[in-house]
Scaffold this motif. Structure first.
Motif, PDB file in Angstrom:
ATOM      1  N   VAL A  91      -2.930  21.709  10.170  1.00  0.00           N
ATOM      2  CA  VAL A  91      -3.355  20.500   9.457  1.00  0.00           C
ATOM      3  C   VAL A  91      -4.247  19.707  10.414  1.00  0.00           C
ATOM      4  O   VAL A  91      -3.875  19.468  11.567  1.00  0.00           O
ATOM      5  N   CYS A  92      -5.424  19.333   9.913  1.00  0.00           N
ATOM      6  CA  CYS A  92      -6.405  18.756  10.841  1.00  0.00           C
ATOM      7  C   CYS A  92      -7.281  17.740  10.124  1.00  0.00           C
ATOM      8  O   CYS A  92      -7.722  17.982   8.998  1.00  0.00           O
ATOM      9  N   VAL A  93      -7.526  16.628  10.791  1.00  0.00           N
ATOM     10  CA  VAL A  93      -8.333  15.556  10.185  1.00  0.00           C
ATOM     11  C   VAL A  93      -9.831  15.830  10.303  1.00  0.00           C
ATOM     12  O   VAL A  93     -10.630  15.115   9.703  1.00  0.00           O
ATOM     13  N   ASN A  94     -10.222  16.846  11.037  1.00  0.00           N
ATOM     14  CA  ASN A  94     -11.646  16.958  11.385  1.00  0.00           C
ATOM     15  C   ASN A  94     -12.541  17.651  10.353  1.00  0.00           C
ATOM     16  O   ASN A  94     -13.670  17.247  10.147  1.00  0.00           O
ATOM     17  N   GLY A  95     -12.112  18.690   9.731  1.00  0.00           N
ATOM     18  CA  GLY A  95     -12.920  19.293   8.671  1.00  0.00           C
ATOM     19  C   GLY A  95     -14.213  19.940   9.121  1.00  0.00           C
ATOM     20  O   GLY A  95     -15.258  19.782   8.475  1.00  0.00           O
ATOM     21  N   CYS A  96     -14.182  20.701  10.215  1.00  0.00           N
ATOM     22  CA  CYS A  96     -15.390  21.413  10.655  1.00  0.00           C
ATOM     23  C   CYS A  96     -15.788  22.449   9.589  1.00  0.00           C
ATOM     24  O   CYS A  96     -14.914  23.133   9.046  1.00  0.00           O
ATOM     25  N   THR A  97     -17.084  22.561   9.328  1.00  0.00           N
ATOM     26  CA  THR A  97     -17.519  23.392   8.196  1.00  0.00           C
ATOM     27  C   THR A  97     -17.289  24.890   8.429  1.00  0.00           C
ATOM     28  O   THR A  97     -17.207  25.653   7.475  1.00  0.00           O
ATOM     29  N   PHE A  98     -17.185  25.296   9.680  1.00  0.00           N
ATOM     30  CA  PHE A  98     -17.018  26.728   9.959  1.00  0.00           C
ATOM     31  C   PHE A  98     -15.545  27.156   9.959  1.00  0.00           C
ATOM     32  O   PHE A  98     -15.227  28.341  10.013  1.00  0.00           O
ATOM     33  N   CYS A  99     -14.618  26.180   9.901  1.00  0.00           N
ATOM     34  CA  CYS A  99     -13.218  26.469  10.235  1.00  0.00           C
ATOM     35  C   CYS A  99     -12.440  27.002   9.038  1.00  0.00           C
ATOM     36  O   CYS A  99     -12.319  26.329   8.015  1.00  0.00           O
ATOM     37  N   ALA A 100     -11.884  28.202   9.192  1.00  0.00           N
ATOM     38  CA  ALA A 100     -11.067  28.789   8.122  1.00  0.00           C
ATOM     39  C   ALA A 100      -9.575  28.559   8.366  1.00  0.00           C
ATOM     40  O   ALA A 100      -8.745  28.917   7.549  1.00  0.00           O
ATOM     41  N   PHE A 101      -9.262  27.947   9.489  1.00  0.00           N
ATOM     42  CA  PHE A 101      -7.884  27.755   9.928  1.00  0.00           C
ATOM     43  C   PHE A 101      -7.285  26.476   9.325  1.00  0.00           C
ATOM     44  O   PHE A 101      -6.123  26.424   8.950  1.00  0.00           O
ATOM     45  N   ARG A 102      -8.120  25.480   9.160  1.00  0.00           N
ATOM     46  CA  ARG A 102      -7.672  24.122   8.830  1.00  0.00           C
ATOM     47  C   ARG A 102      -7.160  23.966   7.398  1.00  0.00           C
ATOM     48  O   ARG A 102      -7.638  24.587   6.467  1.00  0.00           O
ATOM     49  N   ARG A 103      -6.160  23.078   7.248  1.00  0.00           N
ATOM     50  CA  ARG A 103      -5.723  22.607   5.932  1.00  0.00           C
ATOM     51  C   ARG A 103      -5.748  21.081   5.945  1.00  0.00           C
ATOM     52  O   ARG A 103      -5.596  20.456   6.997  1.00  0.00           O
ATOM     53  N   GLY A 140      -3.682  23.483  18.433  1.00  0.00           N
ATOM     54  CA  GLY A 140      -3.518  23.320  16.993  1.00  0.00           C
ATOM     55  C   GLY A 140      -4.567  22.394  16.427  1.00  0.00           C
ATOM     56  O   GLY A 140      -5.481  21.933  17.132  1.00  0.00           O
ATOM     57  N   GLY A 141      -4.430  22.104  15.142  1.00  0.00           N
ATOM     58  CA  GLY A 141      -5.321  21.158  14.494  1.00  0.00           C
ATOM     59  C   GLY A 141      -4.995  19.738  14.941  1.00  0.00           C
ATOM     60  O   GLY A 141      -3.969  19.485  15.576  1.00  0.00           O
ATOM     61  N   CYS A 142      -5.892  18.801  14.600  1.00  0.00           N
ATOM     62  CA  CYS A 142      -5.669  17.389  14.944  1.00  0.00           C
ATOM     63  C   CYS A 142      -4.874  16.761  13.809  1.00  0.00           C
ATOM     64  O   CYS A 142      -5.443  16.250  12.830  1.00  0.00           O
ATOM     65  N   PRO A 172     -10.027  19.590  24.753  1.00  0.00           N
ATOM     66  CA  PRO A 172     -10.535  18.214  24.827  1.00  0.00           C
ATOM     67  C   PRO A 172     -10.613  17.545  23.451  1.00  0.00           C
ATOM     68  O   PRO A 172     -10.483  16.321  23.352  1.00  0.00           O
ATOM     69  N   VAL A 173     -10.798  18.344  22.391  1.00  0.00           N
ATOM     70  CA  VAL A 173     -10.841  17.772  21.040  1.00  0.00           C
ATOM     71  C   VAL A 173      -9.471  17.183  20.673  1.00  0.00           C
ATOM     72  O   VAL A 173      -9.380  16.079  20.114  1.00  0.00           O
ATOM     73  N   GLU A 174      -8.404  17.894  20.984  1.00  0.00           N
ATOM     74  CA  GLU A 174      -7.063  17.355  20.718  1.00  0.00           C
ATOM     75  C   GLU A 174      -6.785  16.120  21.588  1.00  0.00           C
ATOM     76  O   GLU A 174      -6.174  15.156  21.129  1.00  0.00           O
ATOM     77  N   ALA A 206     -15.591  23.226  22.174  1.00  0.00           N
ATOM     78  CA  ALA A 206     -16.938  22.976  22.703  1.00  0.00           C
ATOM     79  C   ALA A 206     -17.986  23.391  21.662  1.00  0.00           C
ATOM     80  O   ALA A 206     -19.063  22.783  21.594  1.00  0.00           O
ATOM     81  N   GLU A 207     -17.671  24.404  20.871  1.00  0.00           N
ATOM     82  CA  GLU A 207     -18.561  24.937  19.828  1.00  0.00           C
ATOM     83  C   GLU A 207     -19.959  25.121  20.394  1.00  0.00           C
ATOM     84  O   GLU A 207     -20.168  25.925  21.260  1.00  0.00           O
ATOM     85  N   ILE A 208     -20.912  24.319  19.927  1.00  0.00           N
ATOM     86  CA  ILE A 208     -22.266  24.359  20.505  1.00  0.00           C
ATOM     87  C   ILE A 208     -22.644  22.904  20.734  1.00  0.00           C
ATOM     88  O   ILE A 208     -22.412  22.057  19.883  1.00  0.00           O
ATOM     89  N   HIS A 220     -17.153  15.530  12.706  1.00  0.00           N
ATOM     90  CA  HIS A 220     -16.095  14.537  12.963  1.00  0.00           C
ATOM     91  C   HIS A 220     -15.355  14.757  14.278  1.00  0.00           C
ATOM     92  O   HIS A 220     -14.524  13.954  14.660  1.00  0.00           O
ATOM     93  N   LYS A 221     -15.589  15.870  14.936  1.00  0.00           N
ATOM     94  CA  LYS A 221     -14.814  16.110  16.166  1.00  0.00           C
ATOM     95  C   LYS A 221     -15.540  15.515  17.370  1.00  0.00           C
ATOM     96  O   LYS A 221     -16.705  15.123  17.273  1.00  0.00           O
ATOM     97  N   ALA A 222     -14.853  15.476  18.499  1.00  0.00           N
ATOM     98  CA  ALA A 222     -15.413  14.920  19.734  1.00  0.00           C
ATOM     99  C   ALA A 222     -16.828  15.461  19.958  1.00  0.00           C
ATOM    100  O   ALA A 222     -17.062  16.666  19.831  1.00  0.00           O
TER     101      ALA A 222
HETATM  102  S1  SF4 Z   1     -10.975  20.517  14.943  1.00  0.00           S
HETATM  103 FE1  SF4 Z   1     -10.372  22.679  15.114  1.00  0.00          FE
HETATM  104  S2  SF4 Z   1      -8.742  22.982  13.602  1.00  0.00           S
HETATM  105 FE2  SF4 Z   1      -9.776  21.065  13.105  1.00  0.00          FE
HETATM  106  S3  SF4 Z   1     -11.279  21.639  11.564  1.00  0.00           S
HETATM  107 FE3  SF4 Z   1     -12.323  21.678  13.544  1.00  0.00          FE
HETATM  108  S4  SF4 Z   1     -12.136  23.795  14.286  1.00  0.00           S
HETATM  109 FE4  SF4 Z   1     -10.648  23.534  12.595  1.00  0.00          FE
END
Ligand code: SF4
Length: 396
Positions: A91-103, A140-142, A172-174, A206-208, A220-222
């Motif tokens: 469960v994550c507040v960030n919502g990255c467009t590439f992420c298949a892990f997040r709910r 984990g997710g944020c 660092p994102v967490e 770090a992504e890109i 939305h992430k750092a």
């Molecule tokens: S911060 Fe991580 S877990 Fe959250 S949406 Fe982005 S890639 Fe997915």
């Protein structure tokens, strides 16, 4: 001298050749004379050199340069770790467009959140099966409500149950997320987690670094500056960290080189990056859809070349990982000849790469990892979370 190793056929593989390089004339023919000279002299490569390596028509010649550097650093050693990966929530507040892990939240289908008892039970089971774990890797997710005290309590409980288990956790994102949630500085978050037992941080998120691309894939992430600052703060506290690059999505080769150069610059300042992990973007389950020309079999060669260019550009980061969850294990073996010196570890259970589409197994045994390394012609070296060598072969 490197020892000889047995390969898959049970015969003796040749030791790693000391100078596995085509001659200077060959590199001159490729227009890479000055890069060849700089690599032999141990001099820093420029961003333009990095791009030239990406554009070189002979990927094997680029790989040979990277192999020369990894052999100079690590000889015929290839590292692995006996670890247990824990993904505590998706469960994550960030919502990255590439992420298949997040709910979105705890109630959404496929969402999970482990309790402390679940985490302790998973670690206890892993320790029982391998006799000794050399790393706990937890990310984990944020999560919108889990407080920092919840994580401190978990780290303290693990540390008091298994004081010899190195705790590696939180990108660092967490850390930035905890800081926002608690209304305290990222440095204070790091100090509290270190006091609770943290010794090492993974390098995800770090992504890109390019700001425009980041606005498209993870708005939305750092941001890049924050990610690098937090890494530097961790280093200032004596915490070691890893670093990553997510590639093979919308970025150009220039973006990749820019990313590597920003990591190199940060390392010049703070010096605590231990390992770089290039992470190929897995397209299968992502909401981010790529144009046709970005897909296909050429991606394997791109992964090998990216490992090689990373080894050559990141002259101040000791280790380059071929992460067998994100690149197929056979390609990870090949990457050991393209500059990589580490395969990561036993893992046991992984969700981020698998929810993105990885078809790799959930885990590997010590025997399988050592076989992978030996069959590639290298010498397996067991390490812990901070890359200190530990005694090998205690269990299966
Ligand atoms: S911060 Fe991580 S877990 Fe959250 S949406 Fe982005 S890639 Fe997915």
């Amino acid at each position: 001298m490197p020892e000889q190793t047995s390969n898959a056929m049970g015969t003796t593989a040749p030791a790693i050749p000391a100078g596995l390089l085509p001659d200077a004339a060959y590199y001159a023919g490729l227009g890479l004379s000055s890069i060849h000279e700089k690599v032999l002299a141990g001099e820093r490569l420029s961003p333009e050199d990095g791009l030239a390596l990406y554009h070189c028509p002979d990927p094997v010649a680029v790989g040979a340069l990277a192999h020369h550097v990894r052999t100079r650093l690590h000889g015929d050693a290839a590292f692995y770790v006996v670890n247990r990966q824990i993904n505590y929530t998706n469960v994550c507040v960030n919502g990255c467009t590439f992420c298949a892990f997040r709910r979105d939240d705890d109630s959404q289908a496929g969402a999970f959140r482990l309790e402390k008892d679940d985490i302790m039970a998973r670690l206890a089971a892993a320790r029982k099966s391998v006799l000794r774990l050399d790393e706990m890797h937890m990310v984990g997710g944020c999560h919108p409500t889990l407080p920092l005290s919840w994580f401190e309590d978990i780290l303290r409980s693990i540390h008091s149950s298994w004081p010899d288990l190195p705790l590696k956790a939180f990108t660092p994102v967490e850390i930035e997320h905890f800081s926002r949630l608690e209304g305290i500085s990222t440095l204070e978050v790091l100090q509290r987690l270190k006091a609770a037992g943290l010794v090492m941080m993974p390098g995800g998120g770090a992504e890109i670094f390019d700001e425009d691309l980041r606005a498209q894939i993870c708005p939305h992430k750092a941001d890049a500056t924050t990610w690098l600052r937090i890494s530097g703060e961790a280093h200032s506290l004596g915490l070691k960290t890893n670093c990553t690059m997510l590639y093979g999505h919308l970025e150009t080769l220039e973006h990749r080189i820019d990313h590597l150069c920003r990591l190199r610059e940060q390392q010049d300042k703070s010096g605590g990056f231990t390992c770089f992990i290039p992470l190929p973007f897995l397209t299968e389950n992502s909401r981010l859809k790529l144009p046709e020309e970005r897909l296909g079999p050429q991606r394997g060669l791109d992964q090998l070349r990216t490992v090689a260019v990373s080894r050559l550009m990141l002259d101040n980061i000791p280790h380059i990982k071929a992460y067998w969850i994100m690149m197929p294990p056979k390609l990870a073996q090949t990457a050991l000849w393209y500059g990589a010196d580490d395969l990561d570890g036993t893992i046991v259970e992984e969700h981020i790469g698998h929810m993105a589409g990885s078809s790799a197994a959930q885990g590997m045994t010590i025997h399988e990892l050592e076989q992978m390394i030996r069959q590639s012609g290298f010498r397996p070296v067991r390490r812990n979370a901070v890359f200190a060598t530990v005694a090998q072969g205690e269990a299966h």
